[in-house]
Design a protein around this motif. Sequence first.
Motif, PDB file in Angstrom:
ATOM      1  N   TYR A 105     -20.739  -4.616   5.228  1.00 21.73           N
ATOM      2  CA  TYR A 105     -19.304  -4.558   4.938  1.00 21.73           C
ATOM      3  C   TYR A 105     -18.658  -3.282   5.462  1.00 21.73           C
ATOM      4  N   LEU A 106     -19.470  -2.407   6.066  1.00 21.11           N
ATOM      5  CA  LEU A 106     -18.912  -1.226   6.730  1.00 21.11           C
ATOM      6  C   LEU A 106     -18.831  -1.427   8.247  1.00 21.11           C
ATOM      7  N   SER A 107     -19.140  -2.633   8.715  1.00 24.40           N
ATOM      8  CA  SER A 107     -19.176  -2.889  10.156  1.00 24.40           C
ATOM      9  C   SER A 107     -17.773  -2.908  10.751  1.00 24.40           C
ATOM     10  N   GLU A 108     -17.734  -2.826  12.076  1.00 23.04           N
ATOM     11  CA  GLU A 108     -16.452  -2.845  12.784  1.00 23.04           C
ATOM     12  C   GLU A 108     -15.763  -4.208  12.659  1.00 23.04           C
ATOM     13  N   TRP A 109     -16.547  -5.279  12.444  1.00 23.12           N
ATOM     14  CA  TRP A 109     -15.939  -6.608  12.328  1.00 23.12           C
ATOM     15  C   TRP A 109     -15.179  -6.743  11.004  1.00 23.12           C
ATOM     16  N   ILE A 110     -15.764  -6.214   9.934  1.00 18.59           N
ATOM     17  CA  ILE A 110     -15.049  -6.219   8.658  1.00 18.59           C
ATOM     18  C   ILE A 110     -13.821  -5.309   8.749  1.00 18.59           C
ATOM     19  N   ALA A 111     -13.987  -4.185   9.465  1.00 14.01           N
ATOM     20  CA  ALA A 111     -12.846  -3.280   9.656  1.00 14.01           C
ATOM     21  C   ALA A 111     -11.710  -3.995  10.398  1.00 14.01           C
ATOM     22  N   LEU A 112     -12.075  -4.864  11.333  1.00 19.65           N
ATOM     23  CA  LEU A 112     -11.052  -5.597  12.083  1.00 19.65           C
ATOM     24  C   LEU A 112     -10.262  -6.535  11.163  1.00 19.65           C
ATOM     25  N   VAL A 113     -10.973  -7.182  10.236  1.00 13.98           N
ATOM     26  CA  VAL A 113     -10.288  -8.056   9.276  1.00 13.98           C
ATOM     27  C   VAL A 113      -9.350  -7.238   8.382  1.00 13.98           C
ATOM     28  N   LEU A 114      -9.837  -6.106   7.891  1.00 18.08           N
ATOM     29  CA  LEU A 114      -9.014  -5.260   7.025  1.00 18.08           C
ATOM     30  C   LEU A 114      -7.821  -4.687   7.793  1.00 18.08           C
ATOM     31  N   PHE A 115      -8.035  -4.409   9.075  1.00 20.17           N
ATOM     32  CA  PHE A 115      -6.940  -3.929   9.932  1.00 20.17           C
ATOM     33  C   PHE A 115      -5.827  -4.980   9.990  1.00 20.17           C
ATOM     34  N   ALA A 116      -6.238  -6.244  10.125  1.00 20.81           N
ATOM     35  CA  ALA A 116      -5.260  -7.337  10.177  1.00 20.81           C
ATOM     36  C   ALA A 116      -4.523  -7.476   8.843  1.00 20.81           C
ATOM     37  N   VAL A 117      -5.251  -7.235   7.749  1.00 20.77           N
ATOM     38  CA  VAL A 117      -4.600  -7.294   6.429  1.00 20.77           C
ATOM     39  C   VAL A 117      -3.511  -6.233   6.321  1.00 20.77           C
ATOM     40  N   TRP A 118      -3.817  -5.023   6.764  1.00 19.86           N
ATOM     41  CA  TRP A 118      -2.808  -3.955   6.745  1.00 19.86           C
ATOM     42  C   TRP A 118      -1.620  -4.310   7.635  1.00 19.86           C
ATOM     43  N   LEU A 119      -1.879  -5.061   8.687  1.00 18.25           N
ATOM     44  CA  LEU A 119      -0.819  -5.407   9.629  1.00 18.25           C
ATOM     45  C   LEU A 119       0.239  -6.313   8.990  1.00 18.25           C
ATOM     46  N   VAL A 120      -0.184  -7.172   8.072  1.00 18.48           N
ATOM     47  CA  VAL A 120       0.741  -8.151   7.508  1.00 18.48           C
ATOM     48  C   VAL A 120       1.070  -7.914   6.030  1.00 18.48           C
ATOM     49  N   MET A 121       0.153  -7.304   5.278  1.00 20.20           N
ATOM     50  CA  MET A 121       0.331  -7.248   3.831  1.00 20.20           C
ATOM     51  C   MET A 121       1.504  -6.386   3.352  1.00 20.20           C
ATOM     52  N   PRO A 122       1.635  -5.117   3.788  1.00 18.76           N
ATOM     53  CA  PRO A 122       2.749  -4.309   3.244  1.00 18.76           C
ATOM     54  C   PRO A 122       4.108  -4.916   3.528  1.00 18.76           C
ATOM     55  N   LEU A 123       4.324  -5.331   4.775  1.00 21.99           N
ATOM     56  CA  LEU A 123       5.620  -5.896   5.137  1.00 21.99           C
ATOM     57  C   LEU A 123       5.825  -7.255   4.464  1.00 21.99           C
ATOM     58  N   GLY A 124       4.737  -8.037   4.354  1.00 20.68           N
ATOM     59  CA  GLY A 124       4.854  -9.343   3.715  1.00 20.68           C
ATOM     60  C   GLY A 124       5.241  -9.233   2.247  1.00 20.68           C
ATOM     61  N   LEU A 125       4.569  -8.340   1.513  1.00 16.85           N
ATOM     62  CA  LEU A 125       4.874  -8.162   0.098  1.00 16.85           C
ATOM     63  C   LEU A 125       6.287  -7.602  -0.106  1.00 16.85           C
ATOM     64  N   ALA A 126       6.657  -6.641   0.745  1.00 15.05           N
ATOM     65  CA  ALA A 126       8.002  -6.066   0.624  1.00 15.05           C
ATOM     66  C   ALA A 126       9.065  -7.115   0.947  1.00 15.05           C
ATOM     67  N   HIS A 127       8.780  -7.991   1.900  1.00 14.94           N
ATOM     68  CA  HIS A 127       9.745  -9.037   2.237  1.00 14.94           C
ATOM     69  C   HIS A 127       9.919 -10.022   1.092  1.00 14.94           C
ATOM     70  N   LEU A 128       8.816 -10.336   0.402  1.00 17.10           N
ATOM     71  CA  LEU A 128       8.914 -11.245  -0.742  1.00 17.10           C
ATOM     72  C   LEU A 128       9.867 -10.679  -1.783  1.00 17.10           C
ATOM     73  N   ARG A 129       9.773  -9.392  -2.040  1.00 18.68           N
ATOM     74  CA  ARG A 129      10.673  -8.779  -3.015  1.00 18.68           C
ATOM     75  C   ARG A 129      12.104  -8.710  -2.473  1.00 18.68           C
ATOM     76  N   PHE A 130      12.229  -8.369  -1.187  1.00 19.64           N
ATOM     77  CA  PHE A 130      13.552  -8.235  -0.581  1.00 19.64           C
ATOM     78  C   PHE A 130      14.290  -9.578  -0.553  1.00 19.64           C
ATOM     79  N   SER A 131      13.543 -10.664  -0.370  1.00 24.42           N
ATOM     80  CA  SER A 131      14.171 -11.980  -0.241  1.00 24.42           C
ATOM     81  C   SER A 131      14.834 -12.425  -1.548  1.00 24.42           C
ATOM     82  N   GLY A 132      14.394 -11.839  -2.688  1.00 24.80           N
ATOM     83  CA  GLY A 132      14.975 -12.253  -3.961  1.00 24.80           C
ATOM     84  C   GLY A 132      15.880 -11.230  -4.613  1.00 24.80           C
ATOM     85  N   VAL A 133      16.048 -10.064  -3.975  1.00 24.75           N
ATOM     86  CA  VAL A 133      16.828  -9.008  -4.604  1.00 24.75           C
ATOM     87  C   VAL A 133      18.318  -9.238  -4.378  1.00 24.75           C
TER      88      VAL A 133
END
Length: 268
Positions: free
Chosen positions: A238-266
Amino acid sequence: MSWQIIARQDWSDTADQRSTKTLLALVSFVVLLSGYVYPVLTEGPHTTATFSSYAVGWLTTLVPLVGVLLGYGAVVGERETGSLLLSLSLPISREDIVLGKYVSRTGLLAATIVGSMAGAGALVVYPFGTLDLLPFIGFVVLTVLFGAIWTGIGIAVSLLVSTKRRALVLGVTVFFVLVIVWDTVVGALALALEALGITDGDLPDPLQFVVGLEPGRLFRRLTEGFVDPSTTVDGAWYLSEWIALVLFAVWLVMPLGLAHLRFSGVDL
């Protein structure tokens, strides 16, 4: 395709701002400087593949700062002046605005990274270095994605608050915690566990996984695993570069996605 209209207009407006030119010029200067000093300050052989491990230390501090500063005022500035409501009275959705702003500001940073990396690569190769084209292209792509992560975090901050001052404070706080303080806390934790006799200096693999969730550490692990042939990534699966690649993709979409969910209803 209203987001494309938003992206073109935001690109034009943002690129003309003096603050944007300063930030992007700083990125170009630092990347080119790293390409210039790498063959001078390190022992050979010098290749564009091994250059990645040298440059990543510079980029893990600079790119987050520029990404946050590019993104934090993207939406909240228009919200504060009331022009956001005017835009939403047209056939433009909140999703169009968020996507257009994200594409525009990430594109500005990406274009700067690609152009300056090309110059840095030339400085590494000339006159005695070696061009490893595919690894170098991979490193440029990873750096662009790293910039996209931090620009997305900046825009996410812009979606969560109602004033530019609050967005700036929140964005700088996120940068300070994840980039400036994180390594110090991890180092102190390692020393404390060693002093207590629990470890021999290195953090246990599960703890390394937790502290390695920070985007800069993921970026470094990807560079060591996929780009630089002189380095390897050790530890549990779980410390491999392949797992890091998956986590990198999560960072790519998660912060903006969660913030957009809140923004869409405010209520604006």
